[in-house]
Design an enzyme around this catalytic site. Structure first.
Site, PDB file in Angstrom:
ATOM      1  N   LYS A 187      20.849 -38.691 -33.965  1.00 48.98           N
ATOM      2  CA  LYS A 187      21.166 -38.413 -32.501  1.00 48.98           C
ATOM      3  C   LYS A 187      21.751 -37.047 -32.733  1.00 48.98           C
ATOM      4  CE  LYS A 187      23.899 -40.955 -29.303  1.00 48.98           C
ATOM      5  NZ  LYS A 187      22.768 -41.240 -28.176  1.00 48.98           N
TER       6      LYS A 187
ATOM      7  N   GLU B 203      10.842 -45.436 -26.463  1.00 50.72           N
ATOM      8  CA  GLU B 203      12.365 -45.828 -25.796  1.00 50.72           C
ATOM      9  C   GLU B 203      12.656 -44.827 -24.666  1.00 50.72           C
ATOM     10  OE1 GLU B 203      15.339 -44.117 -28.571  1.00 50.72           O
ATOM     11  OE2 GLU B 203      14.086 -42.182 -28.786  1.00 50.72           O
TER      12      GLU B 203
ATOM     13  N   LEU C  33      15.739 -43.761 -31.659  1.00 54.36           N
ATOM     14  CA  LEU C  33      17.209 -44.003 -31.944  1.00 54.36           C
ATOM     15  C   LEU C  33      17.577 -45.490 -31.939  1.00 54.36           C
ATOM     16  CD1 LEU C  33      19.831 -42.384 -32.249  1.00 54.36           C
ATOM     17  CD2 LEU C  33      20.540 -43.398 -30.115  1.00 54.36           C
TER      18      LEU C  33
HETATM   19  N1  PDD Z   1      22.162 -42.257 -25.418  1.00 55.71           N
HETATM   20  N2  PDD Z   1      17.830 -43.912 -27.497  1.00 55.71           N
HETATM   21  C1  PDD Z   1      18.139 -42.730 -26.822  1.00 55.71           C
HETATM   22  C2  PDD Z   1      17.360 -41.533 -26.945  1.00 55.71           C
HETATM   23  C3  PDD Z   1      19.638 -42.516 -26.474  1.00 55.71           C
HETATM   24  O1  PDD Z   1      19.910 -41.215 -26.217  1.00 55.71           O
HETATM   25  C4  PDD Z   1      20.365 -43.646 -26.325  1.00 55.71           C
HETATM   26  C5  PDD Z   1      21.760 -43.690 -26.358  1.00 55.71           C
HETATM   27  C6  PDD Z   1      19.981 -44.889 -26.832  1.00 55.71           C
HETATM   28  C7  PDD Z   1      20.748 -46.015 -26.834  1.00 55.71           C
HETATM   29  O2  PDD Z   1      21.719 -46.222 -27.647  1.00 55.71           O
HETATM   30  P1  PDD Z   1      23.023 -47.013 -27.531  1.00 55.71           P
HETATM   31  O3  PDD Z   1      22.936 -48.259 -27.267  1.00 55.71           O
HETATM   32  O4  PDD Z   1      23.757 -46.536 -28.912  1.00 55.71           O
HETATM   33  O5  PDD Z   1      23.773 -46.235 -26.674  1.00 55.71           O
HETATM   34  C8  PDD Z   1      18.526 -44.917 -27.085  1.00 55.71           C
HETATM   35  C9  PDD Z   1      23.595 -42.068 -24.996  1.00 55.71           C
HETATM   36  C10 PDD Z   1      24.256 -43.186 -24.380  1.00 55.71           C
HETATM   37  C11 PDD Z   1      23.612 -40.739 -24.139  1.00 55.71           C
HETATM   38  O6  PDD Z   1      22.801 -39.737 -24.679  1.00 55.71           O
HETATM   39  O7  PDD Z   1      24.517 -40.420 -23.401  1.00 55.71           O
END
Ligand code: PDD
Length: 286
Positions: free
Chosen positions: A146, A179, A203
């Site tokens: 991330k 995704e 991710l």
């Molecule tokens: N983003 N895929 C990507 C590319 C993401 O940036 C995110 C989350 C997710 C989902 O992950 P989670 O369920 O842990 O929120 C999947 C965050 C919320 C953001 O960039 O603001």
């Protein structure tokens, strides 16, 4: 109640938090981040978020231990900001030094965190469902990390939002769906939930894991196996996103074409209800 920042050991107003121009997070995107949702002031699954950051730090060779006790920092930020529906943003950069592509050793990381109110998505949006638009996945090939290098994602998301969508649905050159730009993506084919495996191409969302736990509890079969845009458009009876902001967001149309009967699907709706039960159980609020 105050929106607050934390920067390298101190809590302050967000406008007061400043990083030097030679921070590697600013110059190279040499940094990792997490977004953690607060429900009734309680962080949801903070541990898994921090574990994910630790795994990312190992991949990029960043010494996260030097960033201090991140769990304590985040708990303290949640407590001091005393916000109810909110999110905590955490970013750890490799630190400050004269610009150099060579990754320096022994830098003190920059630790930034903010607590911001979150405008909860209106219930009506869930019952109407959302629309999505496909875009090529232009981010790097280690999307399990991330990292804050999000230029492709902010571009595709902005375009999707301008067209009235909730998010973009990213695909690889061969048409495999990976995704969303801020979310994970699911569809239902022959009654089975499908989502891309949690490998280096996506991710591994904390919400995605929660959704799969809910599917297990509800006895809804799922398969973590890739599917293509063609399968989505031709065979899927429903689709949905999962992420920290929306939990589970039903998708009714992709690129203007209806998925299934073009309405939020029953599986997405059951999963969202189950997700909220998990949140209630773990945070005492939802
Ligand atoms: N983003 N895929 C990507 C590319 C993401 O940036 C995110 C989350 C997710 C989902 O992950 P989670 O369920 O842990 O929120 C999947 C965050 C919320 C953001 O960039 O603001």
């Amino acid at each position: 109640m105050p929106e607050l920042a934390y920067l390298n050991g101190e809590f302050m107003a967000i406008e007061e938090a400043m990083v030097p121009v030679e921070d590697r997070g600013l110059q190279f995107g040499d940094s990792l981040y997490e977004v953690v949702r607060l429900y009734g002031g309680e962080p949801f699954r903070l541990g898994p978020h921090l574990d994910r950051m630790r795994r990312g730090a190992e991949v990029i060779g960043m010494d996260l231990a030097a960033a201090g006790d991140l769990d304590e920092i985040m708990q303290e930020l949640a407590l001091r900001s005393n916000l109810d529906t909110a999110f905590l943003y955490l970013q750890v950069t490799r630190g400050v030094c004269p610009r150099n592509h060579l990754i320096p050793e022994d830098l003190d990381p920059t630790v930034i965190a903010t607590a911001r109110k979150l405008e909860a998505i209106p219930e009506e949006k869930y019952s109407r469902g959302s629309v999505a638009f496909t875009r090529p996945d232009l981010r790097w090939a280690r999307r399990d990390v991330k990292a804050t290098t999000l230029l492709p994602n902010i571009m595709s998301r902005s375009e999707a939002i301008k067209r009235g969508g909730y998010d973009a649905v990213h695909y690889e050159e061969d048409g495999t769906i990976t995704e969303g730009s801020v979310s994970n993506f699911f569809c239902v084919i022959d009654g089975v939930i499908r989502t891309h495996p949690a490998n280096e191409r996506i991710l591994s969302g904390i919400s995605r894991a929660t959704v799969l736990e809910c599917a297990e509890d509800l006895d809804i079969p799922y398969r973590e196996s890739p599917f293509s845009i063609d399968e989505l458009m031709e065979d899927a009876t429903e689709a949905f996103f999962s992420d920290t902001y929306s939990e589970v967001m039903p998708v009714t149309h992709v690129d203007g074409e209806g998925i299934g009967d073009g309405a939020p699907g029953p599986i997405a709706q059951r999963l969202r209800a189950a997700f909220r039960d998990v949140v209630r159980r773990e945070t005492g609020s939802a």
